[in-house]
Design an enzyme around this catalytic site. Structure first.
Site, mmCIF file in Angstrom:
data_model
loop_
_atom_site.group_PDB
_atom_site.id
_atom_site.type_symbol
_atom_site.label_atom_id
_atom_site.label_comp_id
_atom_site.label_asym_id
_atom_site.label_seq_id
_atom_site.Cartn_x
_atom_site.Cartn_y
_atom_site.Cartn_z
ATOM 1 N N TRP A 34 76.447 -5.197 70.667
ATOM 2 C CA TRP A 34 76.850 -4.967 72.146
ATOM 3 C C TRP A 34 78.013 -5.858 72.560
ATOM 4 O O TRP A 34 78.283 -6.950 72.131
ATOM 5 C CB TRP A 34 75.580 -5.361 72.898
ATOM 6 N N SER A 35 78.862 -5.415 73.307
ATOM 7 C CA SER A 35 80.046 -6.025 73.538
ATOM 8 C C SER A 35 80.083 -7.225 74.335
ATOM 9 O O SER A 35 80.567 -8.479 73.751
ATOM 10 C CB SER A 35 80.680 -5.298 74.484
ATOM 11 N N ASP A 37 77.568 -9.413 74.827
ATOM 12 C CA ASP A 37 76.609 -10.106 73.845
ATOM 13 C C ASP A 37 77.504 -10.810 72.817
ATOM 14 O O ASP A 37 77.267 -12.166 72.439
ATOM 15 C CB ASP A 37 75.541 -9.461 73.302
ATOM 16 N N TYR A 84 67.426 2.996 69.190
ATOM 17 C CA TYR A 84 67.725 2.663 70.553
ATOM 18 C C TYR A 84 68.053 3.929 71.291
ATOM 19 O O TYR A 84 68.692 4.810 70.772
ATOM 20 C CB TYR A 84 69.008 1.766 70.464
ATOM 21 N N GLN A 108 81.354 -3.160 79.441
ATOM 22 C CA GLN A 108 80.593 -4.268 79.768
ATOM 23 C C GLN A 108 81.749 -5.405 80.295
ATOM 24 O O GLN A 108 82.771 -5.493 80.084
ATOM 25 C CB GLN A 108 79.799 -4.944 78.627
ATOM 26 N N ASP A 170 71.837 -4.761 84.746
ATOM 27 C CA ASP A 170 71.568 -3.275 84.684
ATOM 28 C C ASP A 170 70.639 -2.856 86.136
ATOM 29 O O ASP A 170 71.154 -1.896 86.633
ATOM 30 C CB ASP A 170 70.558 -3.036 83.590
ATOM 31 N N GLU A 403 64.831 -13.696 75.738
ATOM 32 C CA GLU A 403 65.694 -12.866 76.450
ATOM 33 C C GLU A 403 65.978 -13.267 77.907
ATOM 34 O O GLU A 403 67.148 -13.474 78.498
ATOM 35 C CB GLU A 403 65.563 -11.300 76.631
HETATM 36 C C1 9WN Z 1 72.087 -1.806 78.096
HETATM 37 C C2 9WN Z 1 71.947 -6.113 75.024
HETATM 38 C C3 9WN Z 1 72.035 -5.699 76.701
HETATM 39 C C4 9WN Z 1 72.698 -6.789 77.550
HETATM 40 C C5 9WN Z 1 72.679 -6.266 79.077
HETATM 41 C C6 9WN Z 1 71.190 -6.297 79.385
HETATM 42 C C7 9WN Z 1 70.509 -5.041 78.224
HETATM 43 C C8 9WN Z 1 70.865 -2.692 77.862
HETATM 44 C C9 9WN Z 1 69.599 -2.211 77.937
HETATM 45 O O1 9WN Z 1 70.771 -5.433 77.027
HETATM 46 O O2 9WN Z 1 71.227 -3.928 78.467
HETATM 47 O O3 9WN Z 1 73.002 -2.059 77.780
HETATM 48 O O4 9WN Z 1 68.974 -1.362 77.127
HETATM 49 O O5 9WN Z 1 68.829 -2.563 78.608
HETATM 50 O O6 9WN Z 1 70.825 -5.763 80.570
HETATM 51 O O7 9WN Z 1 73.156 -7.169 79.783
HETATM 52 O O8 9WN Z 1 74.055 -6.675 77.105
HETATM 53 O O9 9WN Z 1 71.419 -7.691 75.066
#
Ligand code: 9WN
Length: 429
Positions: A34-35, A37, A84, A108, A170, A403
């Protein structure tokens, strides 16, 4: 866990989540790169293994598209594509990333340049870091150019997000009004299965209805071949987010410093940061609510929701002091900043949309606290920064590397062994 064990536990989490050249946010919920992250995770790695830090950020930039966008997910080809949802098939962006990985098509918050600068500060005058900055500087510039050139709606000065996931927050109440206008037909026709509920409590996660809207927006963007102009013109969800724009301005300031280190020009970055900062103050500040809010481009009006995203302009040293004072008063009065409350909630405790466990509608996130700690330091608020640093570390020490956290009880929620919590706790020690 006590504070002495924090380093050991954080290191164990990052090591267990390391995937050859980057860290997955969580082995269960998020098994790809993830970008934003990655930008946070790299900061944690800088304290343990500078090579890993440099590699992590550079791997993320490797997924950059030719138009400059850095997709929010770069998929690991070794992982089951259904692990996912939405996976690579739904995005259908197989040949866009320069490094050949399948990716998503949205972005992001642009915290990457700021993270690169922070990493260079942690690693000190290491010639490998300087060579790395020289390599990534052009990519960071084209990333920002993409946002400015492709994501500024006609007649506007700030960049827009085209999907709630682009905010990183989100299901924040900030998105409720524009999201409610999004038609769910495309998603319902798909008959898809959510995967997030396999690994998390449904009471914590966004609702099915919200998910239908998220997926419909993805399909809309994909059907237009990720053409931003089309979405800016036609989508119901075109929003100027206070955190996203503050992160961009903050990262422009970081790019100015990086430019100096690599022998490039600082001025264009300083000008870009100043323009964004002025536009944030002018169009997103809501004096009555005492915070910055979102701007709904389609409806041509502000979105009056109070969230931690609205405190993000604290990151900008160019924000006028009266606005800073107002943000600080709101942070103290409604978010419990400076008190012994377990965390800064993502929406205020007394807000009607507050929900202590539901994702971005109440829980405390270490990433947001970390950003606000940087912001408080920028504003010279060292006591408040220190107070938030301590409450943030206390959450991780008492509950573990979760988290997110219930901001009333301090209980850890969502995925355990979460990378950015571990990484940023290392930076805050
Ligand atoms: C969608 C990975 C990501 C974070 C986001 C968080 C959550 C994803 C999801 O997880 O988003 O990208 O499936 O809910 O909201 O901030 O980057 O940790």
């Amino acid at each position: 866990m006590d504070i002495k064990n924090l380093t050991r536990v954080a290191k164990a989490v990052l090591s267990a989540n390391w995937e050859s050249s980057y860290t997955v946010p969580s082995r269960t919920l998020y098994p790809h790169q993830w970008s934003w992250d990655s930008a946070f995770n790299a900061i944690g790695w800088a304290h343990l293994d500078p090579d890993a830090a440099r590699t992590e950020l550079e791997t993320g930039l490797g997924a950059q598209w030719d138009d400059g966008r850095i997709p929010h997910i770069a998929f690991n080809p070794e992982v089951d594509p259904d692990a996912y949802f939405p996976g690579p098939a739904l995005w259908s962006a197989y040949d866009r990333a320069r490094d050949g990985r399948a990716t998503s098509g949205i972005v992001q918050p642009p915290v990457h340049a700021a993270a690169a600068l922070r990493i260079s500060e942690i690693t000190g005058p290491d010639p490998r870091t300087l060579a790395w900055l020289e390599r990534i500087y052009p990519q960071l510039c084209t990333w920002h150019d993409y946002l400015r050139d492709n994501r500024t709606a006609p007649g506007r000065e700030l960049v827009s997000i085209l999907h709630p996931w682009e905010s990183g927050m989100d299901n924040s109440p900030l998105w409720d009004v524009p999201l409610a206008r999004v038609d769910t037909g495309l998603a319902r026709a798909l008959d898809y299965q959510r995967r997030d509920l396999d690994n998390a409590d449904s009471a914590d996660r966004p609702t099915d209805d919200d998910y239908d809207r998220y997926i419909s927006l993805v399909l809309d963007y994909r059907h237009g071949y990720y053409d931003d102009a089309l979405m800016l013109k036609a989508s119901e969800f075109v929003v100027e987010c206070p955190l996203f724009n503050s992160a961009l301005a903050w990262s422009e300031l970081a790019l100015a410093q990086i430019a100096e280190l690599v022998g490039a020009e600082r001025r264009p970055h300083l000008i870009a940061a100043a323009q964004l900062t002025a536009a944030i103050a002018e169009t997103l500040f809501d004096a009555e609510l005492g915070i910055c809010v979102g701007y709904d481009v389609r409806a041509q009006q502000q979105i009056p929701a109070v969230t931690t995203a609205g405190l993000a302009p604290l990151l900008l040293r160019g924000i006028d002091r009266p606005i800073v004072e107002t943000l600080l008063a709101t942070a103290r009065g409604r978010f419990g900043l400076g008190t012994t409350a377990p965390g800064l909630p993502s929406t205020p405790y007394d807000d009607e949309s507050f929900d202590a466990n539901r994702y971005w509608r109440g829980p405390t996130w270490v990433s947001i606290n970390w950003l606000l700690i940087q912001g408080l330091a920028v504003q010279g608020e060292t006591m408040l920064a220190e107070s938030l640093r301590q409450t943030t570390l206390r959450l991780a020490v008492d509950a573990g590397m979760y988290e997110y956290f219930n901001p009333v009880s301090g209980e850890g929620r969502g995925s355990a062994s979460f990378s950015w919590t571990a990484a940023l706790a290392l930076d805050l020690r």
